[in-house]
Design a protein around this motif. Structure first.
Motif, PDB file in Angstrom:
ATOM      1  N   SER A   1      30.992  30.250  41.644  1.00 12.89           N
ATOM      2  CA  SER A   1      30.016  30.764  40.674  1.00 12.89           C
ATOM      3  C   SER A   1      30.601  31.148  39.319  1.00 12.89           C
ATOM      4  CB  SER A   1      29.292  31.967  41.257  1.00 12.89           C
ATOM      5  OG  SER A   1      28.391  31.503  42.219  1.00 12.89           O
ATOM      6  N   ILE A   2      31.742  31.834  39.324  1.00 16.19           N
ATOM      7  CA  ILE A   2      32.263  32.266  38.016  1.00 16.19           C
ATOM      8  C   ILE A   2      32.728  31.053  37.213  1.00 16.19           C
ATOM      9  CG2 ILE A   2      34.683  32.764  38.673  1.00 16.19           C
ATOM     10  CD1 ILE A   2      32.483  34.926  36.367  1.00 16.19           C
TER      11      ILE A   2
ATOM     12  N   ASP B   1      38.823  22.484  44.094  1.00 15.36           N
ATOM     13  CA  ASP B   1      38.155  23.376  45.051  1.00 15.36           C
ATOM     14  C   ASP B   1      38.476  22.866  46.437  1.00 15.36           C
ATOM     15  OD1 ASP B   1      35.674  25.601  44.741  1.00 15.36           O
ATOM     16  OD2 ASP B   1      35.928  24.704  46.719  1.00 15.36           O
TER      17      ASP B   1
ATOM     18  N   ARG C   1      32.340  20.090  46.126  1.00 16.96           N
ATOM     19  CA  ARG C   1      32.252  20.963  44.937  1.00 16.96           C
ATOM     20  C   ARG C   1      33.190  20.488  43.834  1.00 16.96           C
ATOM     21  NH1 ARG C   1      32.402  26.678  48.055  1.00 16.96           N
ATOM     22  NH2 ARG C   1      30.392  26.280  48.997  1.00 16.96           N
TER      23      ARG C   1
ATOM     24  N   HIS D   1      44.748  35.075  43.988  1.00 12.30           N
ATOM     25  CA  HIS D   1      45.047  35.250  42.560  1.00 12.30           C
ATOM     26  C   HIS D   1      46.546  35.207  42.280  1.00 12.30           C
ATOM     27  CE1 HIS D   1      40.968  37.339  41.474  1.00 12.30           C
ATOM     28  NE2 HIS D   1      40.822  36.134  41.969  1.00 12.30           N
TER      29      HIS D   1
ATOM     30  N   GLU E   1      41.115  35.593  37.124  1.00 11.38           N
ATOM     31  CA  GLU E   1      39.963  36.488  37.306  1.00 11.38           C
ATOM     32  C   GLU E   1      40.402  37.857  37.850  1.00 11.38           C
ATOM     33  OE1 GLU E   1      37.051  37.142  36.618  1.00 11.38           O
ATOM     34  OE2 GLU E   1      36.463  35.357  35.537  1.00 11.38           O
ATOM     35  N   LYS E   2      39.524  38.816  37.733  1.00 14.58           N
ATOM     36  CA  LYS E   2      39.778  40.173  38.210  1.00 14.58           C
ATOM     37  C   LYS E   2      39.342  40.314  39.661  1.00 14.58           C
ATOM     38  CE  LYS E   2      36.211  41.400  38.952  1.00 14.58           C
ATOM     39  NZ  LYS E   2      35.054  40.858  39.724  1.00 14.58           N
TER      40      LYS E   2
ATOM     41  N   ASN F   1      36.064  40.882  31.158  1.00 13.02           N
ATOM     42  CA  ASN F   1      35.111  40.540  30.095  1.00 13.02           C
ATOM     43  C   ASN F   1      34.389  41.744  29.507  1.00 13.02           C
ATOM     44  OD1 ASN F   1      34.089  40.129  32.911  1.00 13.02           O
ATOM     45  ND2 ASN F   1      32.136  40.161  31.858  1.00 13.02           N
TER      46      ASN F   1
ATOM     47  N   TRP G   1      25.144  35.984  44.492  1.00 12.81           N
ATOM     48  CA  TRP G   1      25.959  35.430  43.399  1.00 12.81           C
ATOM     49  C   TRP G   1      26.930  34.349  43.898  1.00 12.81           C
ATOM     50  CZ3 TRP G   1      27.222  35.103  38.306  1.00 12.81           C
ATOM     51  CH2 TRP G   1      28.543  34.788  37.983  1.00 12.81           C
ATOM     52  N   SER G   2      27.719  34.654  44.917  1.00 11.61           N
ATOM     53  CA  SER G   2      28.757  33.731  45.384  1.00 11.61           C
ATOM     54  C   SER G   2      28.142  32.410  45.846  1.00 11.61           C
ATOM     55  CB  SER G   2      29.529  34.354  46.551  1.00 11.61           C
ATOM     56  OG  SER G   2      30.317  33.382  47.203  1.00 11.61           O
ATOM     57  N   VAL G   3      28.878  31.327  45.604  1.00 14.97           N
ATOM     58  CA  VAL G   3      28.425  29.997  46.004  1.00 14.97           C
ATOM     59  C   VAL G   3      28.250  29.917  47.527  1.00 14.97           C
ATOM     60  CG1 VAL G   3      30.752  28.996  46.152  1.00 14.97           C
ATOM     61  CG2 VAL G   3      28.852  27.545  45.505  1.00 14.97           C
TER      62      VAL G   3
ATOM     63  N   TRP H   1      33.511  34.977  50.970  1.00 10.37           N
ATOM     64  CA  TRP H   1      34.802  35.654  51.080  1.00 10.37           C
ATOM     65  C   TRP H   1      34.726  37.092  50.559  1.00 10.37           C
ATOM     66  CZ3 TRP H   1      36.856  37.789  46.715  1.00 10.37           C
ATOM     67  CH2 TRP H   1      36.286  37.376  45.494  1.00 10.37           C
TER      68      TRP H   1
HETATM   69  N1  LIG Z   1      34.603  38.530  35.393  1.00  9.71           N
HETATM   70  C1  LIG Z   1      33.489  38.670  36.094  1.00  9.71           C
HETATM   71  O1  LIG Z   1      32.534  39.279  35.661  1.00  9.71           O
HETATM   72  C2  LIG Z   1      33.408  38.050  37.458  1.00  9.71           C
HETATM   73  C3  LIG Z   1      32.158  37.836  38.060  1.00  9.71           C
HETATM   74  C4  LIG Z   1      32.134  37.253  39.316  1.00  9.71           C
HETATM   75  C5  LIG Z   1      33.308  36.893  39.967  1.00  9.71           C
HETATM   76  N2  LIG Z   1      34.500  37.136  39.355  1.00  9.71           N
HETATM   77  C6  LIG Z   1      35.773  36.814  40.036  1.00  9.71           C
HETATM   78  O2  LIG Z   1      35.956  35.396  40.076  1.00  9.71           O
HETATM   79  C7  LIG Z   1      36.650  35.033  41.251  1.00  9.71           C
HETATM   80  C8  LIG Z   1      35.870  33.952  41.971  1.00  9.71           C
HETATM   81  O3  LIG Z   1      34.591  34.486  42.311  1.00  9.71           O
HETATM   82  P1  LIG Z   1      33.274  33.605  42.414  1.00  9.71           P
HETATM   83  O4  LIG Z   1      32.154  34.522  42.162  1.00  9.71           O
HETATM   84  O5  LIG Z   1      33.378  32.368  41.634  1.00  9.71           O
HETATM   85  O6  LIG Z   1      33.337  33.253  43.984  1.00  9.71           O
HETATM   86  P2  LIG Z   1      32.617  32.060  44.758  1.00  9.71           P
HETATM   87  O7  LIG Z   1      32.572  32.456  46.186  1.00  9.71           O
HETATM   88  O8  LIG Z   1      31.312  31.716  44.098  1.00  9.71           O
HETATM   89  O9  LIG Z   1      33.606  30.816  44.547  1.00  9.71           O
HETATM   90  C9  LIG Z   1      34.930  30.792  45.030  1.00  9.71           C
HETATM   91  C10 LIG Z   1      35.340  29.318  45.130  1.00  9.71           C
HETATM   92  O10 LIG Z   1      36.731  29.244  45.482  1.00  9.71           O
HETATM   93  C11 LIG Z   1      36.886  28.146  46.371  1.00  9.71           C
HETATM   94  N3  LIG Z   1      38.139  28.292  47.112  1.00  9.71           N
HETATM   95  C12 LIG Z   1      38.426  29.149  48.106  1.00  9.71           C
HETATM   96  N4  LIG Z   1      39.693  28.961  48.534  1.00  9.71           N
HETATM   97  C13 LIG Z   1      40.215  27.957  47.780  1.00  9.71           C
HETATM   98  C14 LIG Z   1      41.488  27.304  47.728  1.00  9.71           C
HETATM   99  N5  LIG Z   1      42.475  27.650  48.567  1.00  9.71           N
HETATM  100  N6  LIG Z   1      41.670  26.319  46.833  1.00  9.71           N
HETATM  101  C15 LIG Z   1      40.670  25.924  46.005  1.00  9.71           C
HETATM  102  N7  LIG Z   1      39.435  26.509  46.009  1.00  9.71           N
HETATM  103  C16 LIG Z   1      39.227  27.507  46.883  1.00  9.71           C
HETATM  104  C17 LIG Z   1      35.637  28.221  47.241  1.00  9.71           C
HETATM  105  O11 LIG Z   1      35.395  27.002  47.937  1.00  9.71           O
HETATM  106  C18 LIG Z   1      34.554  28.538  46.194  1.00  9.71           C
HETATM  107  O12 LIG Z   1      33.992  27.370  45.638  1.00  9.71           O
HETATM  108  C19 LIG Z   1      36.843  36.325  42.044  1.00  9.71           C
HETATM  109  O13 LIG Z   1      38.113  36.838  41.811  1.00  9.71           O
HETATM  110  C20 LIG Z   1      35.822  37.283  41.462  1.00  9.71           C
HETATM  111  O14 LIG Z   1      36.220  38.623  41.536  1.00  9.71           O
HETATM  112  C21 LIG Z   1      34.557  37.680  38.117  1.00  9.71           C
END
Ligand SMILES: NC(=O)c1ccc[n+]([C@@H]2O[C@H](COP(=O)([O-])OP(=O)(O)OC[C@H]3O[C@@H](n4cnc5c(N)ncnc54)[C@H](O)[C@@H]3O)[C@@H](O)[C@H]2O)c1
Length: 343
Positions: A13-14, A36, A41, A78, A95-96, A124, A161-163, A169
């Protein structure tokens, strides 16, 4: 300067809502590769952005000539992925929360230094207009001495929110490490450090799971923070503000109270002690509810720091200090003691 070749690791999602769109909109950047673990995806994303598709980040780093990487992965990845990318000679936007421990954060900082690459953490909230304006009002002395604050960030939870929805996770301790505090609380820890321009030295926390069932992380947290100059305030994070998101901060100063993202129409309201009230109509804060309609400023800042060879505003050291506040809150919740932080 040549175009920067960027890879986005994690296409959830992010990445979809912010990183991919904002990198694509940046004139200095070409999105070269995406990765991914879910092949579909990665492939759909690669096609949409004219990039190469990978399911393994190590393959991507080995095969592609990449200048910069965005780490958009679950929290436990991370540090290892950022370090691998830095060692491969890439600048990293992570990302945080930055990592799951101070030690991991330290290793990320060392890897950036060793390879002379930028490391930025995607806090952000520092780029939100009301927050930037409030910082200036505090820094200039307009609000007088600051005494206290309350800040909160909450919504109904990452299942919206999360995909991966409810299977995400985000709810699993082994992958997220910390729940609402890691997802949302760390944003406010970083924001308050930025607004006040000083560090926190003591943290008391109740970091609980009292709302969602079948999750192994916290979903409601209430903390008290004390800064080195003696400013005290509360920081709360929740995945159980079910009806509406709350992303507000109130700063109580000698000459004014500053209300940030607290009024539906005015993103900053300044109430002066002489009775004067100033209402600022600034850009709205980015929220999960809005998705990717606004530019966070994070990606442009990261790219600018590379192009102009400047230290990013939120470097590894900054990310580590903000992380340490939430780690201290968790420790306090477990020990039932106030946790002290190094200045
Ligand atoms: N800055 C912000 O406001 C904000 C908002 C939301 C999320 N985030 C952060 O962004 C990060 C991701 O969150 P998200 O919301 O996108 O999560 P999400 O669940 O929507 O997406 C995570 C993705 O990572 C992939 N993934 C998992 N393990 C993997 C690997 N080993 N190799 C490759 N891909 C892999 C998953 O398949 C999935 O598509 C987190 O750290 C979250 O804290 C930040």
């Amino acid at each position: 300067m040549d175009t920067l070749k960027v890879a986005i690791i994690g296409c959830g999602s992010i990445a979809q809502n912010r990183h991919l769109l904002e990198f694509e909109a940046n004139e200095h950047v070409e999105i070269t590769a995406v990765c991914d673990i879910v092949e579909e995806r990665a492939m759909v994303t690669a096609e949409a952005f004219g990039a190469q598709s990978y399911t393994n980040y190590e393959d991507l780093l080995e095969k592609e000539e990449i200048d910069a990487v965005s780490v958009c992965l679950p929290n436990y990845l991370h540090a290892p992925v950022s370090i691998a990318a830095l060692e491969a000679g890439c600048h990293v936007l992570c990302e945080k929360p930055m990592a799951t421990s101070s030690e991991e954060a330290e290793k990320m900082i060392e890897a950036a230094e060793r390879n002379s690459k930028k490391l930025m953490i995607a806090h952000n909230q520092r780029f939100v207009s009301s927050h930037e304006r409030a910082r200036k009002l505090i820094e200039s002395g307009e609000a007088g001495k600051i005494y206290s604050f309350r800040t909160t960030f909450g919504h109904g939870g990452p299942e919206g929110w999360s995909v991966d929805g409810a299977d995400s996770w985000f709810f699993k301790k082994g992958e997220a490490f910390i729940g609402a505090m890691g997802d949302l609380g760390v944003h406010k820890a970083d924001l308050l450090r930025y607004l006040l321009g000083e560090e926190f030295v003591e943290v008391a926390g109740f970091v609980e799971n009292n709302a969602k069932e079948n999750v192994t992380v916290d979903d409601n947290a209430v903390c008290i923070l004390r800064s080195e100059s003696g400013v005290v305030g509360t920081l709360t994070a929740s995945w159980a503000y079910n009806a509406n998101e709350d992303n507000s901060t109130v700063i109580y100063g000698e000459k004014a109270t500053l209300r940030l993202e607290d009024d539906p129409d005015y993103s900053l309201v300044v109430q002066y002690t002489n009775g004067e009230v100033v209402k600022y109509e600034l850009g709205q804060i980015q929220s999960n509810e809005e998705g990717g309609q606004t530019n966070t400023g994070v990606i442009d800042h990261f790219v600018e720091s590379i192009v102009e060879d400047k230290q990013p505003l939120i470097d590894g050291e900054e990310g580590k200090r903000s992380l340490e506040i939430i780690l201290a809150a968790v420790e306090s919740g477990e020990t039932k003691q106030i946790t002290r932080l190094a200045k």
